[in-house]
Each structure stands twice: as structure tokens, then as C-alpha cells.
Scaffold this active site. Structure first.
Site, PDB file in Angstrom:
ATOM      1  N   ASP A 122       0.857  -1.188   0.000  1.00 39.20           N
ATOM      2  CA  ASP A 122       0.000   0.000   0.000  1.00 39.20           C
ATOM      3  C   ASP A 122       0.892   1.237   0.000  1.00 39.20           C
ATOM      4  O   ASP A 122       1.771   1.375   0.854  1.00 39.20           O
ATOM      5  CB  ASP A 122      -0.903  -0.019   1.247  1.00 39.20           C
ATOM      6  N   TYR A 124       1.228   5.661  -0.466  1.00 32.98           N
ATOM      7  CA  TYR A 124       0.768   6.829   0.293  1.00 32.98           C
ATOM      8  C   TYR A 124       0.980   8.008  -0.648  1.00 32.98           C
ATOM      9  O   TYR A 124       1.708   8.929  -0.357  1.00 32.98           O
ATOM     10  CB  TYR A 124       1.653   6.900   1.552  1.00 32.98           C
ATOM     11  N   HIS A 129      -3.707  13.966   0.756  1.00 31.26           N
ATOM     12  CA  HIS A 129      -3.932  13.071   1.902  1.00 31.26           C
ATOM     13  C   HIS A 129      -2.733  13.100   2.854  1.00 31.26           C
ATOM     14  O   HIS A 129      -2.900  13.220   4.069  1.00 31.26           O
ATOM     15  CB  HIS A 129      -4.181  11.644   1.413  1.00 31.26           C
ATOM     16  N   ARG A 138       0.601  15.183  13.393  1.00 29.55           N
ATOM     17  CA  ARG A 138       1.791  15.862  13.930  1.00 29.55           C
ATOM     18  C   ARG A 138       1.577  17.371  13.868  1.00 29.55           C
ATOM     19  O   ARG A 138       2.306  18.091  13.171  1.00 29.55           O
ATOM     20  CB  ARG A 138       3.049  15.484  13.124  1.00 29.55           C
ATOM     21  N   GLU A 194     -10.466   3.940   3.678  1.00 37.36           N
ATOM     22  CA  GLU A 194      -9.550   4.683   2.820  1.00 37.36           C
ATOM     23  C   GLU A 194      -9.939   4.394   1.377  1.00 37.36           C
ATOM     24  O   GLU A 194      -9.958   3.241   0.948  1.00 37.36           O
ATOM     25  CB  GLU A 194      -8.086   4.311   3.114  1.00 37.36           C
ATOM     26  N   GLU A 196      -9.211   4.034  -2.214  1.00 37.37           N
ATOM     27  CA  GLU A 196      -7.989   3.787  -2.981  1.00 37.37           C
ATOM     28  C   GLU A 196      -8.311   3.022  -4.264  1.00 37.37           C
ATOM     29  O   GLU A 196      -9.394   2.460  -4.415  1.00 37.37           O
ATOM     30  CB  GLU A 196      -6.982   2.969  -2.156  1.00 37.37           C
ATOM     31  N   ASP A 228      -9.119   0.392   2.061  1.00 39.05           N
ATOM     32  CA  ASP A 228      -8.133   0.001   3.071  1.00 39.05           C
ATOM     33  C   ASP A 228      -8.673   0.389   4.450  1.00 39.05           C
ATOM     34  O   ASP A 228      -8.347   1.442   4.987  1.00 39.05           O
ATOM     35  CB  ASP A 228      -6.800   0.702   2.763  1.00 39.05           C
ATOM     36  N   ARG A 232      -7.836   3.860  13.428  1.00 41.19           N
ATOM     37  CA  ARG A 232      -6.916   4.985  13.645  1.00 41.19           C
ATOM     38  C   ARG A 232      -6.303   5.001  15.036  1.00 41.19           C
ATOM     39  O   ARG A 232      -5.163   5.459  15.205  1.00 41.19           O
ATOM     40  CB  ARG A 232      -7.647   6.309  13.406  1.00 41.19           C
ATOM     41  N   GLN A 235      -3.676   2.283  15.111  1.00 39.88           N
ATOM     42  CA  GLN A 235      -2.593   2.760  14.245  1.00 39.88           C
ATOM     43  C   GLN A 235      -1.729   3.822  14.951  1.00 39.88           C
ATOM     44  O   GLN A 235      -0.497   3.767  14.900  1.00 39.88           O
ATOM     45  CB  GLN A 235      -3.213   3.347  12.974  1.00 39.88           C
ATOM     46  N   TYR A 239       2.314   2.717  15.312  1.00 39.72           N
ATOM     47  CA  TYR A 239       2.986   2.901  14.020  1.00 39.72           C
ATOM     48  C   TYR A 239       4.397   3.454  14.087  1.00 39.72           C
ATOM     49  O   TYR A 239       5.119   3.386  13.084  1.00 39.72           O
ATOM     50  CB  TYR A 239       2.113   3.736  13.082  1.00 39.72           C
ATOM     51  N   LYS A 248      -4.218  -1.871  10.244  1.00 39.33           N
ATOM     52  CA  LYS A 248      -4.562  -1.955   8.827  1.00 39.33           C
ATOM     53  C   LYS A 248      -4.817  -3.392   8.370  1.00 39.33           C
ATOM     54  O   LYS A 248      -5.488  -3.597   7.360  1.00 39.33           O
ATOM     55  CB  LYS A 248      -3.384  -1.425   7.982  1.00 39.33           C
ATOM     56  N   THR A 252      -8.875  -5.688   3.996  1.00 39.55           N
ATOM     57  CA  THR A 252      -8.774  -4.731   2.893  1.00 39.55           C
ATOM     58  C   THR A 252      -9.718  -5.245   1.811  1.00 39.55           C
ATOM     59  O   THR A 252      -9.576  -6.390   1.375  1.00 39.55           O
ATOM     60  CB  THR A 252      -7.325  -4.686   2.340  1.00 39.55           C
ATOM     61  N   THR A 349      -4.713   6.460   0.083  1.00 42.05           N
ATOM     62  CA  THR A 349      -5.956   7.227   0.079  1.00 42.05           C
ATOM     63  C   THR A 349      -5.888   8.352  -0.942  1.00 42.05           C
ATOM     64  O   THR A 349      -4.906   9.093  -0.982  1.00 42.05           O
ATOM     65  CB  THR A 349      -6.194   7.839   1.469  1.00 42.05           C
ATOM     66  N   GLU A 363      -9.983  12.562   7.662  1.00 42.26           N
ATOM     67  CA  GLU A 363      -9.844  13.873   7.008  1.00 42.26           C
ATOM     68  C   GLU A 363     -11.197  14.592   6.927  1.00 42.26           C
ATOM     69  O   GLU A 363     -11.299  15.785   7.203  1.00 42.26           O
ATOM     70  CB  GLU A 363      -9.291  13.707   5.594  1.00 42.26           C
TER      71      GLU A 363
HETATM   72 CA    CA Z   1      -3.959   3.018   2.853  1.00 42.71          CA
END
Ligand code: CA
Length: 421
Positions: A122, A124, A129, A138, A194, A196, A228, A232, A235, A239, A248, A252, A349, A363
């Protein structure tokens, strides 16, 4: 639109110019089929009837998944496409009285996984996104990390939990740490989607020999829609520093029809300008994005009870992606790693610039701080049990045949559901 003896209703995304491949469950086993109009052409039955004289094509169409066909390579795929268009076209050699033997109504067919996923990656690759997630996860720092514009960031996912359209999604449990408290093992409270699109590879490369970017197309068979599913809260705690894992890997979902690059050719388009210019091994001579309109629809349990239709919560487009499929494949093999027939590479995403084009709930609701207000009076921050999410995709432009992906749907089941058997 080219004519077929199979009825193709006006506005169908499955005309003679599309012919996506899938696999359906039949009384005598799995059959490879090709979607056309509201029907499926049973390629397995057609092969048994001797309609594909070449032994290698004929054998591949009688397999229980697309993997053998994927391994035949681009020349064979293009040859098969023209043969199918001939068999299904107005000057078909199939006698009119025999045609019904090869047709299954799509509404009554049980479609299953179209190919065995050998490896799953997968990426990014949406700038919007990655920027949004950087701001959310962050805050107060530069949202894009320094590597993002230099290479298509990705991770290796779990091939064994890629499931087909319609598979129920059980809310996962995991370690969740809130604020300064101790971590708890609990069902996720931040279950997300997500939006995708993934590409499926055909014939692979030899270990130690990267696929050069200008040869990447030869290795890509076609595309499917990908959801996906993401937890959260799991994650966010797990992560760092090695990336996504159990947040994740629980499921899927993919759409059941693989749309070929040949069918998508009229919709090939330029990617966004890349700044800084990518290194030479990531520089493609041609444009490799595709104009595919994408939608996310949500139908809650209440909406189903009240017989209300699903509500569209996002509209995006595959062409927004910053990194293209050929760049992703060239990068994934640039160290000499192999790919093989049936590998799935998801885009990441796909969000656009406008807030109603974001491809995930984290989002769309800005990590739950701005809940979605649904028309029927409900609110959503993340998915609740009983929510059903459908992703759909279509290519459409004046003077061009409509090329549809169909959809991929999944409904959320509570974690404590009774287990059968
Ligand atoms: Ca993804």
C-alpha cells in the site's frame, strides 16, 4: 459505442470496450467471467466449448483464478481482449441459439476473489492526503516529511486478508492508548475507510533485476477499487517507528472486476507536476495517470431501516495522485525485489484539494472534531456498527465509451457478534 449481442443498457459502465475480468462461483466450481452490460460472459464455459483454440489461453481461462492469465503477459492479454470483443460483438461466430449457454445475469451471480493476492503493498501517494494526515497526526510541524516528494512512500501489507466486495468487516480489537493513560485492549473507536485504487501485476521480474520505469506498463494488468479499512486509534499507538501493522491488516476490500489498462487507455492523463523533479529511475517518458471519478457512499443502519438510499460523503478522482503506478512499480523493484502475477499495489488514500473530496473519515471529520452531518439527522465521526460503505468508480467523457469499475461494499459488524459453526 460498439455493438454487442449482449444487451448493454444506456449508461452502463460495462460496454464492449470495457470487458473487465472476474471470477464467479458456479455449481461446478469457480469460473472466470467477463462483465458486459448486466451480464457475465462465462469465459470458462466458452473455453470448454472450444472458442479459444490456443491451448495456453484456453487453459488459463479454465483456472479458478486470474493468476495464470496474469502470468501470460501483455501480448496475450491484448490478444485475448480482441478475441473477446470479436466473440461478443455483432459479427460473433457464436451461433445465436448457443449464446445463452455463455451468459449469466450479473445480479444473480456470486462473485468471489478474482485473483489470489500474492503480495500486497500500500502506497501513500496523494499529496493532499499525506499533507492532511501530517497536519492531523503531527500538528505544529511540517506536514510532509522530507522523503515524501522524493519517493513513493509505501509499506508491505497483509495479502491474506484482502477480501472481495460484500465481505462483512468485523470491528477489530487492539491496543489503544488515550492521552497519558495506560494502553487498553479494546474494540477500535476510530474505524475508518480509505478510498484507494490498486493495480494488479502480471508477469514478474527476476530477483536482482529491477523493472525500469518505461517497461512498467508491460507488467501491469489492470485496476480494482480498494477500501483500506483502518483503525486509527490502534494505528496511532503502534505505528512509530515501523509503520502500519494491526491497525490496517484486519481487512482490505477490493472490487470484483479487474479493469484492464487497455480499456482505460482513452482516459490516460497527465499527473500533477512533480517538484522537485524525480530521480532518473522515477522519470517516466509518458503520462501515466488515469481520469477515474471516485465516490464514497455511506448507508447507516438507520438509513437501511427507513429504506433511505446511501449518502455520498466524498467525491474524488484517481488523477489527483502525485505518484503514478509506473513510478510505484519502478520504485518497488528498484532494489531488485521481485513482483509476481497477482501482486496488488494500492495507491494510498486518494484525496483532492476540496474538503468534500477527502478519501477518509479522519480527514472528512478532521479526526472527529468536525462530525459529518448526514441528511437523515445522524452524525458520524468514525464508522459505527451496522454502517455500510460503498466505493464506486467510473470513467466518463463526451465521445468516449464509459468504463466502469462497479463498486466495493462492506458493512461493519460488532466485535461481539455470535460466531457460527
Ligand atoms: Ca492506505
Amino acid at each position: 459505442m460498439a455493438a454487442s449481442w449482449v444487451p448493454v443498457p444506456a449508461g452502463s459502465g460495462f460496454p464492449l470496450e470495457n470487458l473487465p475480468y472476474g471470477v464467479m462461483s458456479r455449481p461446478d466450481g469457480a469460473h472466470i467471467g467477463v462483465a458486459i452490460g448486466d451480464s457475465i460472459f462465462d469465459a470458462h464455459a466458452a473455453s470448454r466449448a472450444g472458442l479459444f483454440p490456443d491451448s495456453f489461453l484456453s487453459a488459463a481461462l479454465r483456472a479458478a483464478s486470474l493468476n495464470e492469465l496474469l502470468g501470460l503477459g501483455r501480448e496475450a492479454w491484448t490478444d485475448l481482449r480482441s478475441r473477446l470483443q470479436h466473440l461478443l460483438g455483432s459479427s460473433s461466430p457464436i451461433a445465436p441459439e448457443d449464446r445463452a449457454n455463455f451468459i449469466v445475469p450479473r445480479a444473480s451471480a456470486r462473485v468471489i476473489m478474482p485473483f489470489e493476492v500474492r503480495d500486497y503493498v500500500d502506497f501513500y501517494s496523494s499529496l493532499e492526503h499525506a499533507t492532511n494526515l501530517g497536519k492531523i497526526m503531527r500538528p505544529g510541524t511540517e506536514p510532509l516529511l522530507p522523503n515524501w516528494r522524493r519517493l513513493p512512500v509505501g509499506y508491505h501489507g497483509r495479502a491474506g486478508t484482502v477480501v472481495v466486495d460484500g465481505t462483512p468487516i468485523v470491528r477489530p480489537r487492539g491496543q489503544i492508548k488515550q492521552g497519558s493513560g495506560e494502553p487498553q485492549f479494546a474494540p477500535t473507536a476510530m474505524l475508518d475507510i480509505e478510498l484507494e485504487v490498486g493495480f494488479v501485476t502480471g508477469r514478474g521480474n527476476v530477483l536482482g533485476e529491477p523493472i525500469p520505469i518505461d517497461r512498467a506498463r508491460e507488467h501491469i494488468f489492470g485496476l480494482v477499487l480498494v477500501n483500506d479499512w483502518s483503525a486509527r486509534d490502534i494505528q496511532a499507538w503502534e505505528y512509530q517507528p515501523l509503520g502500519p501493522f494491526l491497525g490496517k491488516s484486519f481487512a482490505t476490500s477490493i472490487s470484483p472486476w479487474v479493469v484492464t489498462l487497455d480499456a482505460l487507455e482513452p482516459y490516460r492523463t497527465a499527473p500533477p507536476k512533480q517538484d522537485p523533479a524525480p530521480l532518473a529511475y522515477l522519470h517516466a517518458a509518458q503520462d501515466w495517470n488515469y481520469d477515474i471519478a471516485l465516490e464514497v457512499a455511506l448507508r447507516t443502519k438507520k438509513m437501511r431501516t427507513e429504506n433511505a438510499s446511501a449518502e455520498i460523503i466524498s467525491r474524488s478522482n484517481f488523477k489527483y495522485l502525485y505518484w503514478t503506478m509506473v513510478q510505484q512499480l519502478a520504485h518497488a523493484t528498484s532494489n531488485g525485489a521481485t513482483v509476481s502475477a497477482g501482486d496488488l499495489f494500492a495507491s494510498g488514500t486518494i484525496s483532492g484539494a476540496a474538503p468534500d473530496s477527502y478519501g477518509s473519515l479522519i480527514e472528512l471529520t478532521w479526526r472527529g472534531t468536525k462530525p459529518l452531518k448526514l441528511a437523515a439527522g445522524e452524525e458520524r465521526r468514525f464508522l459505527e456498527d451496522g454502517d455500510e460503505v460503498t466505493l464506486s468508480g467510473d470513467c466518463e467523457a463526451p465521445g468516449k465509451p464509459k468504463i466502469g469499475f462497479g463498486s466495493v461494499r462492506g458493512a461493519i459488524m460488532p466485535v461481539e457478534r455470535p460466531r457460527s459453526g
